[in-house]
Every structure is written in C-alpha cells, then in structure tokens.
Design an enzyme around this catalytic site. Structure first.
Site, PDB file in Angstrom:
ATOM      1  N   ASP A   1     -13.601  53.618 114.303  1.00 26.72           N
ATOM      2  CA  ASP A   1     -13.663  54.780 114.757  1.00 26.72           C
ATOM      3  C   ASP A   1     -12.226  55.268 114.787  1.00 26.72           C
ATOM      4  OD1 ASP A   1     -14.058  57.326 116.322  1.00 26.72           O
ATOM      5  OD2 ASP A   1     -14.519  56.185 118.236  1.00 26.72           O
TER       6      ASP A   1
ATOM      7  N   GLN B   1       2.397  58.676 118.134  1.00 25.64           N
ATOM      8  CA  GLN B   1       1.984  60.020 117.644  1.00 25.64           C
ATOM      9  C   GLN B   1       1.961  61.031 119.174  1.00 25.64           C
ATOM     10  OE1 GLN B   1      -2.158  59.127 116.440  1.00 25.64           O
ATOM     11  NE2 GLN B   1      -2.457  57.781 118.541  1.00 25.64           N
TER      12      GLN B   1
ATOM     13  N   HIS C   1     -20.287  60.953 117.701  1.00 24.36           N
ATOM     14  CA  HIS C   1     -20.513  59.540 118.322  1.00 24.36           C
ATOM     15  C   HIS C   1     -21.961  58.793 118.182  1.00 24.36           C
ATOM     16  CE1 HIS C   1     -16.630  61.010 120.827  1.00 24.36           C
ATOM     17  NE2 HIS C   1     -16.341  59.890 119.859  1.00 24.36           N
TER      18      HIS C   1
ATOM     19  N   GLY D   1      -5.540  47.327 116.156  1.00 21.38           N
ATOM     20  CA  GLY D   1      -6.761  46.744 115.655  1.00 21.38           C
ATOM     21  C   GLY D   1      -6.397  45.859 114.274  1.00 21.38           C
TER      22      GLY D   1
ATOM     23  N   PRO E   1      -0.611  55.705 112.387  1.00 16.07           N
ATOM     24  CA  PRO E   1      -0.763  54.499 112.633  1.00 16.07           C
ATOM     25  C   PRO E   1      -2.209  54.162 112.141  1.00 16.07           C
ATOM     26  CG  PRO E   1      -1.061  55.645 114.720  1.00 16.07           C
ATOM     27  CD  PRO E   1      -0.362  56.753 113.497  1.00 16.07           C
TER      28      PRO E   1
HETATM   29  N1  SPD Z   1     -10.575  64.832 111.290  1.00 16.35           N
HETATM   30  C1  SPD Z   1     -11.189  63.880 112.202  1.00 16.35           C
HETATM   31  C2  SPD Z   1     -11.770  62.652 111.604  1.00 16.35           C
HETATM   32  C3  SPD Z   1     -12.424  62.096 112.723  1.00 16.35           C
HETATM   33  C4  SPD Z   1     -11.627  61.295 113.609  1.00 16.35           C
HETATM   34  N2  SPD Z   1     -12.134  60.332 114.669  1.00 16.35           N
HETATM   35  C5  SPD Z   1     -12.515  60.908 115.595  1.00 16.35           C
HETATM   36  C6  SPD Z   1     -12.501  60.030 116.777  1.00 16.35           C
HETATM   37  C7  SPD Z   1     -13.563  60.307 117.690  1.00 16.35           C
HETATM   38  N3  SPD Z   1     -13.954  59.303 118.905  1.00 16.35           N
END
Ligand code: SPD
Length: 286
Positions: free
Chosen positions: A159, A35, A66, A142, A166
């Site tokens: 996450d 990406q 988080h 993953g 991907p």
């Molecule tokens: N549009 C964003 C959706 C959430 C994406 N994950 C973010 C990773 C942060 N660690």
C-alpha cells in the site's frame, strides 16, 4: 450571487499533469524525517492526506482504493489468515482486511509515524481500526522488514505512495524477491500499480518484475476522483491463485458494508482497455 474566494491546492503528477481542488483549511502540516505530511480539509473531497504534495487518500472516495487492494486478493485466497501490509499508515487497508473473519493477524509496517499520527488525529474513517488487537503496527522500513523477517504471510499488500522518496525502492526487484520469500505457498501479493495513462512505464516495470518471480501475474483497474487521471491499477501476483478462477463471493456480512467492491466489479476490473492490454500483455501470466 454570493461571491466566494476559493483557495486551491494543486498536485503535479510526474511533471506532466496538474489536478486542483478547492480547500477550506489546513489541519496538520509536518516535515517528518521522510516527507512533508499535510492534512487539508477540502470543499469536495472532505479531509485529504498529502505526502510531499501528492494526494494519498480522501474521505470522499478512500473506500475505492482500500476495498480494491484488500478484497480482490482476500477473496481469491482459500484461507487468508496472516496478512502483511507494507505502508498503509492511514489505516484504510487494515480496516478492510480486518473485516475478514479468517484473518487472525495483520502486520502493518509503516515507515513514517507522522502519517499514522496525522490520520489518527484527523482522518478517523481510515484510522478507525488501528487499535484493533489483531493488528501489529510496526514503525519501521518495510524493505528491511521483508528482508529480515522469518514470518510467512498468506496475503501481502503493498500500500505504497508513488515511486518517489522513501517509496522508490518498493518498485524494485530486490524488494519483490524478499516479499516472495515471506509468502506462504498459496500466497498472493497485490501492489499499488500507478496510472496506465500517466505512468505506463512504471506499471510495466512492476509487472515485469513480478513476471520474473511469479507464475501468475495480473493487473486490475479501478476508477476514482482522488488520484490524477482517475483510472488507476493494482497488480496481483501468486504462484497458485488465479483471481478470476479462484475467487469466491464475500460473506454477506462483509459485502453489505462495502461501497465499491462486489463480485461483478472483481471480475470486470481485470478487463483491460486495448491500449493498456497491448502494452502490458507480455508480462501477464494466468
Ligand atoms: N498517487 C497516489 C497513489 C496511491 C497511493 N497510495 C495511497 C495509500 C492509501 N492507503
């Protein structure tokens, strides 16, 4: 009045919604094997990470996502010792998980080394625990990891980015069967579950997959200013743990460091607005 020529960057979400923010400068820009990765310094959100033009994390409010992906499941598990993070290359989820003393080992499987590199170089607030000795960082797919590993985990955190590129297979049933196979008996899995206003069908798809595999399925919400539309969700599934009945307060030493999560937020996050509840109810199990 001082005149200012603002530069703006826009995220277009699902081809129907546009969010813009003013930028100071670009700090990192790479086309990885997976990406396009950018780190941009903005006027209001601090430094932000974008994958293929979609905003993944911002210094301004990364703590919301988080803390909520981590502390809701970790405080709902009786003794979380081993945690698996799929994705999470910015490091923010690992940082929160590692606050828990019971956690002995965290395995983080990130497909794209450029995400890790960009955040280590520019977004220290999330990347600060990536060298922690309890963390094993694997740069690999993953999906392949959960298919092939013999390891079992107490908590699995998906996450992920949005379901494109991907990350698209991370929203499929095959992946979740493999995730379930690498969970311990009291295991809990939490996944990034999109926006109930803008991506309700994807949210329902994910809940329906979990509902077919687990005895307990929940969705919980959080709000932030970084992701389009503001209101976003996580889904949580387990065969034994109910996050509303089985959660315990965080240790005071962790709680006092947090900026979003607390026990009241934990409970309130599971209260769904009527429009969302009506749509997802058939997949929820407690
Ligand atoms: N549009 C964003 C959706 C959430 C994406 N994950 C973010 C990773 C942060 N660690």
């Amino acid at each position: 009045m001082k005149e200012r020529m603002n530069l703006w960057v826009s995220e277009i979400f699902n081809d129907v919604y546009k969010m813009s923010y003013s930028v100071k400068r670009t700090l990192y820009s790479e086309e990885s094997d997976f990406q396009k990765i950018d780190v941009i310094e903005t006027d209001h959100l601090g430094k932000v990470l974008l994958n293929d033009g979609l905003l993944m994390t911002s210094e301004r409010d990364e703590f919301v996502y988080h803390e909520m992906i981590s502390h809701v499941p970790l405080s709902s598990h009786p003794n979380p010792r081993k945690v698996l993070i799929i994705g999470g290359g910015d490091g923010g989820t690992a940082r929160e998980v590692l606050k828990h003393e019971s956690v002995e080992k965290v395995v983080m499987v990130e497909i794209d080394p450029c995400v890790v590199e960009a955040c280590k170089e520019h977004i220290q607030v999330t990347a600060c625990e990536l060298e922690n000795p309890k963390l094993t960082l694997l740069i690999q797919d993953g999906i392949k990891f959960v298919k092939e590993t013999d390891e079992k985990f107490d908590v699995v955190l998906i996450d992920s980015t949005d379901p494109i590129g991907p990350a698209a297979p991370l929203f499929n049933e095959d992946f979740y069967s493999d995730v379930k196979a690498c969970m311990n008996e009291n295991g809990i899995v939490v996944s990034q579950c999109e926006n109930p206003f803008l991506a309700l069908e994807m949210q329902k798809k994910l809940l329906s997959i979990k509902s077919g595999l687990f005895s307990k399925v929940f969705v919980y919400n959080y709000s932030n200013i970084t992701y389009p539309g503001g209101l976003w969700s996580f889904s949580l599934a387990s065969d034994t743990q109910n996050p509303l009945l089985d959660s315990r307060p965080l240790q005071e030493s962790i709680a006092k460091k947090l900026k979003y999560y607390n026990l009241s937020i934990h409970k309130a996050a599971f209260a769904l607005p009527e429009f969302q509840k009506k749509e997802v109810q058939e997949y929820l199990k407690s």
